[in-house]
Design an enzyme around this catalytic site. Structure first.
Site, PDB file in Angstrom:
ATOM      1  N   GLY A  44      -0.727   5.715  -3.918  1.00 28.51           N
ATOM      2  CA  GLY A  44      -1.681   6.405  -3.051  1.00 28.51           C
ATOM      3  C   GLY A  44      -3.085   5.867  -3.199  1.00 28.51           C
ATOM      4  O   GLY A  44      -3.762   5.555  -2.214  1.00 28.51           O
ATOM      5  N   ALA A  45      -3.545   5.752  -4.439  1.00 27.81           N
ATOM      6  CA  ALA A  45      -4.897   5.263  -4.688  1.00 27.81           C
ATOM      7  C   ALA A  45      -5.052   3.811  -4.246  1.00 27.81           C
ATOM      8  O   ALA A  45      -6.089   3.433  -3.693  1.00 27.81           O
ATOM      9  CB  ALA A  45      -5.237   5.403  -6.169  1.00 27.81           C
ATOM     10  N   GLU A 137       5.648   8.795  -4.410  1.00 26.44           N
ATOM     11  CA  GLU A 137       5.321   9.028  -5.816  1.00 26.44           C
ATOM     12  C   GLU A 137       4.769  10.430  -6.030  1.00 26.44           C
ATOM     13  O   GLU A 137       4.272  10.754  -7.100  1.00 26.44           O
ATOM     14  CB  GLU A 137       4.337   7.975  -6.329  1.00 26.44           C
ATOM     15  CG  GLU A 137       4.971   6.610  -6.517  1.00 26.44           C
ATOM     16  CD  GLU A 137       4.039   5.584  -7.145  1.00 26.44           C
ATOM     17  OE1 GLU A 137       4.555   4.590  -7.688  1.00 26.44           O
ATOM     18  OE2 GLU A 137       2.807   5.766  -7.100  1.00 26.44           O
ATOM     19  N   ASN A 178      10.136  -1.916   2.145  1.00 25.67           N
ATOM     20  CA  ASN A 178      10.528  -3.311   1.983  1.00 25.67           C
ATOM     21  C   ASN A 178      12.009  -3.442   2.290  1.00 25.67           C
ATOM     22  O   ASN A 178      12.702  -2.448   2.538  1.00 25.67           O
ATOM     23  CB  ASN A 178      10.161  -3.849   0.594  1.00 25.67           C
ATOM     24  CG  ASN A 178      10.875  -3.136  -0.543  1.00 25.67           C
ATOM     25  OD1 ASN A 178      12.007  -2.648  -0.396  1.00 25.67           O
ATOM     26  ND2 ASN A 178      10.235  -3.083  -1.707  1.00 25.67           N
ATOM     27  N   ASP A 230       1.102  -2.126  -0.979  1.00 23.21           N
ATOM     28  CA  ASP A 230       0.153  -1.064  -0.662  1.00 23.21           C
ATOM     29  C   ASP A 230      -0.937  -1.568   0.277  1.00 23.21           C
ATOM     30  O   ASP A 230      -1.344  -0.859   1.210  1.00 23.21           O
ATOM     31  CB  ASP A 230      -0.462  -0.513  -1.949  1.00 23.21           C
ATOM     32  CG  ASP A 230       0.573   0.148  -2.834  1.00 23.21           C
ATOM     33  OD1 ASP A 230       1.511   0.762  -2.298  1.00 23.21           O
ATOM     34  OD2 ASP A 230       0.452   0.039  -4.071  1.00 23.21           O
TER      35      ASP A 230
END
Length: 290
Positions: A44-45, A137, A178, A230
């Site tokens: 996320g970050a 996550e 993926n 990401d």
């Protein structure tokens, strides 16, 4: 092209502890000569930091612990330009990822969720004009709640691969995976829009199981692949949401991912997305010139 885009990322925030060795150990084996690094991470970050650096107005919803790592992770997001007012500080350890990277940039990752198990959206009011991007996550219950409450575009990076509730698949405007995750999640074959990355081969966009666009990857010798997926997710979400056609959007996202693999950090620096869009336009024009 000027990017005018509001993105909210709901997801994990981790402190990454990375060991780089010439090769990954087999089960029960010790490999010496490694180099140790500590850096901000979490899917996320990573996506939020990439999106902000690419030029989107980005806010993060997540949770960190009331420890030194938590303060450092919030500070890293702030430095990247991400709004952190909705990043909660909870009485738990900050999430941690233990990462091993070999000489070819391949990796093995073990994640300790810590504060990520405490992410909440109870007091969040989602707006119709904002896009929400999330990953797996955090809890599936929370992702299901997002599917019910998000008013604008809803994008799911289905990583790590877990079976998704049917209502999440039905609600998602875009799911990003993926090739391994796509193979593990047969339910995605009927999803309305799925982007699939194929590593060094490129990426594709499928609608209801039918490929509608494909873009080749840029050739690179990776330093690390940890943050590449990401970065791709952030770039593709912004590119498609800004109105780029699927072919161009995939090419732009591939270019951002290619830049990410050349940096050992999970949250690399990027130029604004319009730089990658202009480069893609130039490449297309060159290829089509007689």
């Amino acid at each position: 092209m000027t990017i005018d885009f509001d993105l909210t990322v709901v997801g994990s925030i981790n402190a990454d502890i990375t060991a780089t060795t010439r090769r990954l150990p087999a089960a029960g084996e010790t490999v010496g000569g490694g180099r140790l690094a500590r850096s901000p991470g979490g899917k996320g970050a990573n996506q939020a930091a990439a999106a902000a650096r690419l030029g989107a107005r980005t806010t993060m919803i997540g949770a960190v612990g009331s420890d030194a790592s938590g303060a450092a992770m919030r500070e890293a997001l702030t430095r990247a330009g991400v709004g952190v007012d909705d990043v909660a500080v909870v009485e738990a350890e900050t999430g941690t990822a233990l990462i091993m990277i070999d000489g070819n940039g391949e990796n093995q990752i073990a994640v300790c969720e810590g504060a990520n198990a405490r992410v909440r959206i109870d007091d969040i009011e989602f707006r119709a004009h904002e896009t929400v991007l999330t990953q797996l996550e955090i809890s599936l219950d929370l992702i299901t709640e997002l599917a019910r409450r998000v008013k604008g575009q809803f994008v799911v990076n289905a990583a790590p691969a877990l079976p998704l509730p049917a209502e999440v698949v039905d609600r998602a405007d875009l799911i990003i995976v993926n090739e391994t995750e796509y193979a593990l999640l047969p339910q995605l074959k009927t999803a309305k829009a799925v982007a699939v990355t194929y590593g060094a081969k490129g990426s594709a966009l499928l609608e209801n199981g039918r490929q509608v666009a494909f873009a080749e990857a840029l050739p690179r010798q990776p330093v690390s692949t940890v943050g590449a997926g990401d970065a791709f997710c952030a770039a593709l979400t912004i590119a498609l949401g800004s109105g780029l056609d699927p072919q161009t959007a995939l090419g732009v996202a591939n270019a951002v991912g290619a830049e990410a693999v050349m940096d050992s950090a999970a949250q690399p620096e990027f130029r604004r997305l319009d730089h990658y869009i202009a480069a893609a336009d130039t490449s297309t024009t060159t290829e089509n010139t007689p």
